[in-house]
Design a protein around this motif. Structure first.
Motif, PDB file in Angstrom:
ATOM      1  N   LEU A   6      34.353  -4.141 -40.990  1.00 11.07           N
ATOM      2  CA  LEU A   6      34.395  -2.946 -40.152  1.00 11.07           C
ATOM      3  C   LEU A   6      35.089  -3.282 -38.842  1.00 11.07           C
ATOM      4  CD1 LEU A   6      33.423   0.008 -39.663  1.00 11.07           C
ATOM      5  CD2 LEU A   6      31.389  -0.978 -38.612  1.00 11.07           C
ATOM      6  N   ASP A   7      36.117  -2.514 -38.498  1.00 13.02           N
ATOM      7  CA  ASP A   7      36.823  -2.684 -37.231  1.00 13.02           C
ATOM      8  C   ASP A   7      36.290  -1.684 -36.215  1.00 13.02           C
ATOM      9  OD1 ASP A   7      38.697  -4.787 -37.752  1.00 13.02           O
ATOM     10  OD2 ASP A   7      39.748  -3.398 -39.085  1.00 13.02           O
ATOM     11  N   ILE A   8      35.942  -2.191 -35.036  1.00 12.42           N
ATOM     12  CA  ILE A   8      35.437  -1.341 -33.958  1.00 12.42           C
ATOM     13  C   ILE A   8      36.330  -1.508 -32.738  1.00 12.42           C
ATOM     14  CG2 ILE A   8      33.518  -0.951 -32.351  1.00 12.42           C
ATOM     15  CD1 ILE A   8      31.619  -1.840 -34.539  1.00 12.42           C
ATOM     16  N   LYS A   9      36.745  -0.392 -32.155  1.00 14.53           N
ATOM     17  CA  LYS A   9      37.549  -0.444 -30.937  1.00 14.53           C
ATOM     18  C   LYS A   9      36.651  -0.152 -29.745  1.00 14.53           C
ATOM     19  CE  LYS A   9      42.294   0.234 -32.325  1.00 14.53           C
ATOM     20  NZ  LYS A   9      42.795  -1.057 -31.896  1.00 14.53           N
ATOM     21  N   THR A  10      36.650  -1.050 -28.773  1.00 14.92           N
ATOM     22  CA  THR A  10      35.860  -0.880 -27.567  1.00 14.92           C
ATOM     23  C   THR A  10      36.567   0.094 -26.630  1.00 14.92           C
ATOM     24  OG1 THR A  10      36.933  -2.639 -26.315  1.00 14.92           O
ATOM     25  CG2 THR A  10      35.147  -3.289 -27.800  1.00 14.92           C
ATOM     26  N   SER A  15      39.953  -4.605 -30.277  1.00 15.12           N
ATOM     27  CA  SER A  15      39.497  -4.443 -31.648  1.00 15.12           C
ATOM     28  C   SER A  15      38.604  -5.622 -32.036  1.00 15.12           C
ATOM     29  CB  SER A  15      40.691  -4.362 -32.609  1.00 15.12           C
ATOM     30  OG  SER A  15      40.246  -4.175 -33.930  1.00 15.12           O
ATOM     31  N   GLN A  17      36.180  -7.144 -35.197  1.00 16.73           N
ATOM     32  CA  GLN A  17      35.945  -7.017 -36.634  1.00 16.73           C
ATOM     33  C   GLN A  17      34.602  -7.641 -37.011  1.00 16.73           C
ATOM     34  OE1 GLN A  17      38.176  -9.232 -39.899  1.00 16.73           O
ATOM     35  NE2 GLN A  17      39.137  -7.212 -40.064  1.00 16.73           N
ATOM     36  N   GLU A 107      26.398   0.826 -33.912  1.00 13.85           N
ATOM     37  CA  GLU A 107      27.657   1.079 -34.618  1.00 13.85           C
ATOM     38  C   GLU A 107      28.870   0.914 -33.695  1.00 13.85           C
ATOM     39  OE1 GLU A 107      28.789   3.956 -38.353  1.00 13.85           O
ATOM     40  OE2 GLU A 107      27.685   4.811 -36.670  1.00 13.85           O
ATOM     41  N   ASN A 108      28.635   0.918 -32.371  1.00 11.97           N
ATOM     42  CA  ASN A 108      29.737   0.709 -31.423  1.00 11.97           C
ATOM     43  C   ASN A 108      29.939  -0.767 -31.097  1.00 11.97           C
ATOM     44  OD1 ASN A 108      27.528   0.144 -29.812  1.00 11.97           O
ATOM     45  ND2 ASN A 108      27.842   1.843 -28.399  1.00 11.97           N
ATOM     46  N   GLY A 109      29.163  -1.659 -31.735  1.00 10.99           N
ATOM     47  CA  GLY A 109      29.319  -3.093 -31.541  1.00 10.99           C
ATOM     48  C   GLY A 109      28.359  -3.702 -30.550  1.00 10.99           C
ATOM     49  N   LYS A 145      29.316   1.711 -45.793  1.00 14.86           N
ATOM     50  CA  LYS A 145      28.983   0.750 -44.729  1.00 14.86           C
ATOM     51  C   LYS A 145      27.628   0.081 -44.984  1.00 14.86           C
ATOM     52  CE  LYS A 145      31.603   3.125 -41.093  1.00 14.86           C
ATOM     53  NZ  LYS A 145      31.520   3.794 -39.769  1.00 14.86           N
TER      54      LYS A 145
END
Length: 266
Positions: A6-10, A15, A17, A107-109, A145
């Motif tokens: 899963l790639d998350i952008k802050t 990015s 992963q 889910e936002n990291g 997910k």
């Protein structure tokens, strides 16, 4: 295995992963946790047995139901509270998750919050229906997910821990931190304050830490005070009146805390 990543952008457009934890690793962690809880449950029931055995010799029979009611309440609190407390206070890890190498995050990291942990584990009651965690297993298996219902409602995901590559030698700043005996637990920063510190603050403190061992003493003291005046008020700490050594220790501890949040290495 791209479907398991899963790639998350802050907000800073960085990015990150993550490798999602699947049914197998989550089931293994759950089994370990349940074995531990089973031992606790058995010990609790054994204690109840001896208490009841003592009460049976007393004539006040109606009071004999009180230990049973108390035990049922204790068992519920332990079995539900175990997951809630461990996941929040140990950064998304129960004992089983820690042994398997997985953790729960937002889910936002970011790290799991108190509310998310509460909701996630409250819904565990529904995920365990109709028996043997059937609904939760089906959800994890089919969801892209690997989310169960509790994860959907709480906005959480379960990921594999990021393994830091073993280094043969400590870096100069790591040696300095080790020599001073500093750990990230030397300062408590609440979750809301921690989330207010972003990539900009991480870059600032990491640059300070990397330059720290190389800078001459006079310049280091000046740099320390400048960085402290920028960062420490953001976590509710005062700079005025503190010695340079105290400021250095505080900044190095802050570096350890933010490193845990921002420095990722698969």
């Amino acid at each position: 295995m791209n479907e398991d990543r899963l790639d998350i952008k802050t907000p800073e457009y960085v990015s990150i992963q993550f490798q999602l934890a699947g049914l197998g690793s989550r089931a293994a962690a759950f089994i370990i946790d349940q074995l531990l809880l089973t031992v606790v449950n058995i010990l609790t029931i054994v204690v109840l047995f001896f208490v009841m055995d003592g009460i049976s010799s007393v004539q006040f029979l109606p009071d004999s139901f009180i230990p049973i009611a108390i035990t049922i309440i204790i068992l519920f609190i332990v079995n539900w509270g175990y997951f809630f407390a461990f996941e929040f206070f140990l950064g998304g890890r129960t004992i089983g998750k820690k042994l398997i190498g997985i953790r729960v995050i937002q889910e936002n990291g970011h790290s799991i919050t108190l509310l998310s942990s509460f909701i996630r584990n409250l819904i565990r009651i529904i995920d365990s229906l109709p028996t043997a965690y059937f609904l939760g297993i089906i959800m994890i298996f089919f969801h892209p997910k690997h989310k169960r219902l509790g994860d959907l409602v709480a906005g959480t995901i379960v990921i594999h821990e990021r393994k830091v590559k073993q280094k043969k030698k400590l870096t100069p700043i790591e040696k300095e931190i080790e020599t001073r005996g500093l750990t990230k637990y030397d300062i408590f920063i609440d979750e809301w304050t921690l989330k207010s510190l972003g990539m900009k603050e991480w870059k600032l403190i990491s640059t300070y830490a990397s330059r720290y061992p190389q800078v001459p003493m006079e310049e280091r003291n000046q740099l320390t005070r400048q960085i402290a005046e920028i960062l420490l008020p953001k976590i509710g700490l005062e700079v005025e009146g503190k010695r340079e050594t105290d400021l250095e220790n505080t900044l190095l501890v802050l570096y350890l805390i933010l490193k845990d949040e921002w420095e990722f290495e698969l």
